[in-house]
Enzyme design. Structure first.
Site, PDB file in Angstrom:
ATOM      1  N   HIS A 152      -6.684  -9.337  23.566  1.00  0.00           N
ATOM      2  CA  HIS A 152      -7.318  -8.170  24.187  1.00  0.00           C
ATOM      3  C   HIS A 152      -7.940  -8.491  25.542  1.00  0.00           C
ATOM      4  O   HIS A 152      -8.258  -7.584  26.302  1.00  0.00           O
ATOM      5  CB  HIS A 152      -8.362  -7.552  23.236  1.00  0.00           C
ATOM      6  CG  HIS A 152      -9.630  -8.325  23.091  1.00  0.00           C
ATOM      7  ND1 HIS A 152      -9.881  -9.181  22.041  1.00  0.00           N
ATOM      8  CD2 HIS A 152     -10.746  -8.353  23.856  1.00  0.00           C
ATOM      9  CE1 HIS A 152     -11.087  -9.696  22.164  1.00  0.00           C
ATOM     10  NE2 HIS A 152     -11.634  -9.206  23.272  1.00  0.00           N
ATOM     11  N   ASP A 182      -4.774 -11.593  17.605  1.00  0.00           N
ATOM     12  CA  ASP A 182      -5.557 -11.411  18.828  1.00  0.00           C
ATOM     13  C   ASP A 182      -5.625 -12.697  19.642  1.00  0.00           C
ATOM     14  O   ASP A 182      -6.668 -13.039  20.207  1.00  0.00           O
ATOM     15  CB  ASP A 182      -6.973 -10.908  18.507  1.00  0.00           C
ATOM     16  CG  ASP A 182      -7.690 -10.384  19.747  1.00  0.00           C
ATOM     17  OD1 ASP A 182      -6.999  -9.933  20.680  1.00  0.00           O
ATOM     18  OD2 ASP A 182      -8.939 -10.449  19.800  1.00  0.00           O
ATOM     19  N   GLY A 258     -17.322 -10.485  26.804  1.00  0.00           N
ATOM     20  CA  GLY A 258     -17.091 -11.513  27.816  1.00  0.00           C
ATOM     21  C   GLY A 258     -16.979 -12.894  27.203  1.00  0.00           C
ATOM     22  O   GLY A 258     -16.388 -13.804  27.787  1.00  0.00           O
ATOM     23  N   ASN A 259     -17.546 -13.083  26.001  1.00  0.00           N
ATOM     24  CA  ASN A 259     -17.372 -14.338  25.258  1.00  0.00           C
ATOM     25  C   ASN A 259     -15.984 -14.433  24.641  1.00  0.00           C
ATOM     26  O   ASN A 259     -15.540 -15.516  24.244  1.00  0.00           O
ATOM     27  CB  ASN A 259     -18.396 -14.469  24.125  1.00  0.00           C
ATOM     28  CG  ASN A 259     -19.694 -15.108  24.560  1.00  0.00           C
ATOM     29  OD1 ASN A 259     -20.753 -14.502  24.506  1.00  0.00           O
ATOM     30  ND2 ASN A 259     -19.615 -16.355  24.999  1.00  0.00           N
ATOM     31  N   SER A 260     -15.301 -13.300  24.525  1.00  0.00           N
ATOM     32  CA  SER A 260     -13.986 -13.280  23.880  1.00  0.00           C
ATOM     33  C   SER A 260     -13.041 -14.291  24.521  1.00  0.00           C
ATOM     34  O   SER A 260     -12.895 -14.333  25.743  1.00  0.00           O
ATOM     35  CB  SER A 260     -13.372 -11.883  23.982  1.00  0.00           C
ATOM     36  OG  SER A 260     -14.124 -10.948  23.258  1.00  0.00           O
ATOM     37  N   GLY A 315       9.785  -5.711   5.214  1.00  0.00           N
ATOM     38  CA  GLY A 315      10.556  -4.625   5.808  1.00  0.00           C
ATOM     39  C   GLY A 315      10.073  -3.274   5.329  1.00  0.00           C
ATOM     40  O   GLY A 315      10.879  -2.407   4.969  1.00  0.00           O
ATOM     41  N   VAL A 316       8.734  -3.103   5.323  1.00  0.00           N
ATOM     42  CA  VAL A 316       8.164  -1.817   4.906  1.00  0.00           C
ATOM     43  C   VAL A 316       7.090  -1.393   5.899  1.00  0.00           C
ATOM     44  O   VAL A 316       6.496  -2.219   6.578  1.00  0.00           O
ATOM     45  CB  VAL A 316       7.536  -1.898   3.489  1.00  0.00           C
ATOM     46  CG1 VAL A 316       8.586  -2.257   2.450  1.00  0.00           C
ATOM     47  CG2 VAL A 316       6.378  -2.900   3.456  1.00  0.00           C
TER      48      VAL A 316
END
Length: 408
Positions: A152, A182, A258-260, A315-316
């Site tokens: 992100h 992520d 911002g720590n991400s 496959g669902v």
């Protein structure tokens, strides 16, 4: 007092009143004697006090050594054990000095369209301009310039700017992104030697050990911020916006926007997680989460080598988790499980599964939610055959499904 001294002088040094004492010399000698005795007593008391303090300090030292020996005997990682009163301050300072140069500041630059009046002779209209849409952090993974961050942080970027600890800036390219965890890997072309982070073994983490978060909360004004706390929990499950479940480490070290993508370290300066999210709802405090380092290294190795992460899939498509209310109104013989729709041409459809089947078990392991289903599937490899138990109306059916590659 003045009259007494006058009488003393007039009588050749003899006092008029024998009942008033032994004279000035006697008083002086008495005072000196008292002073000597007082000093001797003070020295004795001070010496005794210092001996007591020394004995107490020795006892504390002996107790501390004994505690460390006990911890070693119990197999605890004493290097990461939190100690009060600043005993481990030097370790925290060392982590800050050694790890901060391996943490970078990332600017996500996007083209934004703005509307308005743009000067003399020009009408109202629109124009595009580059703006910093968001900022975050990253951890230098290799000397070649590979950097690990969150998906992100880089999502939607037209350009990515990476600023190193020393202030040098580079443009970066995206090597690979994985929305499900992520995580993302980006790369710069460094002109000088980089400080590369050392990664630790997240499987050896212990609740209560020191956790140090390093990143850039709040943007450029607060780059290279360090916060300290402890590991609050292991193997926590949190859901992404698309319902994907992440397995994360919980910490009370302050993690802010911002720590991400920044580093979560242990007391030895090893990166044991990549900071990703916090709970910021009213009433919650000190609940931050990081992706464990072992998962990070596995995912990022695939992103670097293949540009994507290869995972198994049934496959669902997921409709919802079954509830007692849904079961009652649709006359279905189970109150729990996962309602699915097979993907056209996928493995589940080929095996005979149908729309709105309810998966209740996988390889005889009970399934009550999508997160449980996902966890069991990801424990397998592509090409494995699994037994899927479903409820269809009032029937329970079993299907053999060969897991396929998950489409990214």
């Amino acid at each position: 007092m003045d009259n007494y001294l006058a009488d003393f002088e007039n009588n050749g040094g003899k006092s008029n009143g024998g009942k008033r004492g032994g004279g000035f010399k006697t008083v002086l000698l008495a005072c000196l004697l008292c002073a000597i005795i007082s000093a001797a007593v003070s020295v004795a008391v001070f010496s005794s006090l210092m001996n007591n303090i020394s004995e107490s300090a020795q006892n504390v030292s002996d107790n501390a050594e004994q505690q460390l020996e006990n911890q070693e005997a119990m197999g605890l990682n004493i290097n990461n054990t939190p100690v009060l009163n600043g005993v481990r301050d030097e370790a925290t300072i060392s982590v800050g000095k050694n790890v901060s140069p391996a943490v970078v500041f990332i600017s996500n630059i996007q083209n934004m369209r703005s509307f308005g009046y743009y000067g003399w002779g020009r009408s109202f209209g629109s124009q595009e301009q580059e703006v910093v849409a968001s900022t975050g952090s990253g951890v230098i993974y290799s000397a070649e310039g590979y950097i690990i961050t969150n998906n992100h942080v880089v999502e939607g970027a037209e350009r990515l700017s990476v600023t190193l600890f020393d202030g040098t800036s580079y443009l970066a390219e995206v090597i690979g992104r994985d929305e499900r965890t992520d995580l993302a890997v980006i790369k710069i072309e460094p002109e000088a030697e980089l400080t590369v982070a050392t990664f630790g073994d997240s499987d050896k983490l212990v609740v209560g050990e020191t956790a140090i978060a390093i990143g850039n909360p709040g943007g450029e004004n607060f780059t290279n911020s360090l916060t300290q706390g402890v590991i609050s929990g292991l193997d926590r499950s949190i859901s992404n916006s698309d319902g994907t479940v992440l397995k994360v480490v919980q910490t009370d070290a302050a993690i802010n926007p911002g720590n991400s993508g920044g580093a979560l370290c242990n007391a030895r300066g090893e990166v044991i997680g990549i900071n990703t999210i916090k709970i910021s709802m009213t009433g919650y405090e000190g609940m931050g989460f990081a992706i464990p380092s072992n998962d990070v290294l596995d995912i990022c190795k695939q992103l670097i080598e293949q540009g994507k992460v290869i995972r198994p899939a049934l496959g669902v498509g997921i409709v919802c988790n079954m509830t007692p209310q849904l079961a009652y109104y649709n006359d279905i013989a189970t109150e729990s499980g996962v309602v699915i729709v097979p993907t056209s041409g996928g493995a589940a459809a080929e095996a005979g599964m149908k729309d709105y089947d309810v998966i209740v078990a996988l390889d005889d392991q009970k399934v009550e939610s999508y997160s449980e289903l996902q966890t069991i599937i990801f424990e397998h490899e592509i090409g494995d055959t699994v037994k899927v138990s479903v409820v269809r109306g009032q029937e329970t059916l079993d299907f053999e499904v060969t897991l396929q590659e998950l489409a990214n």
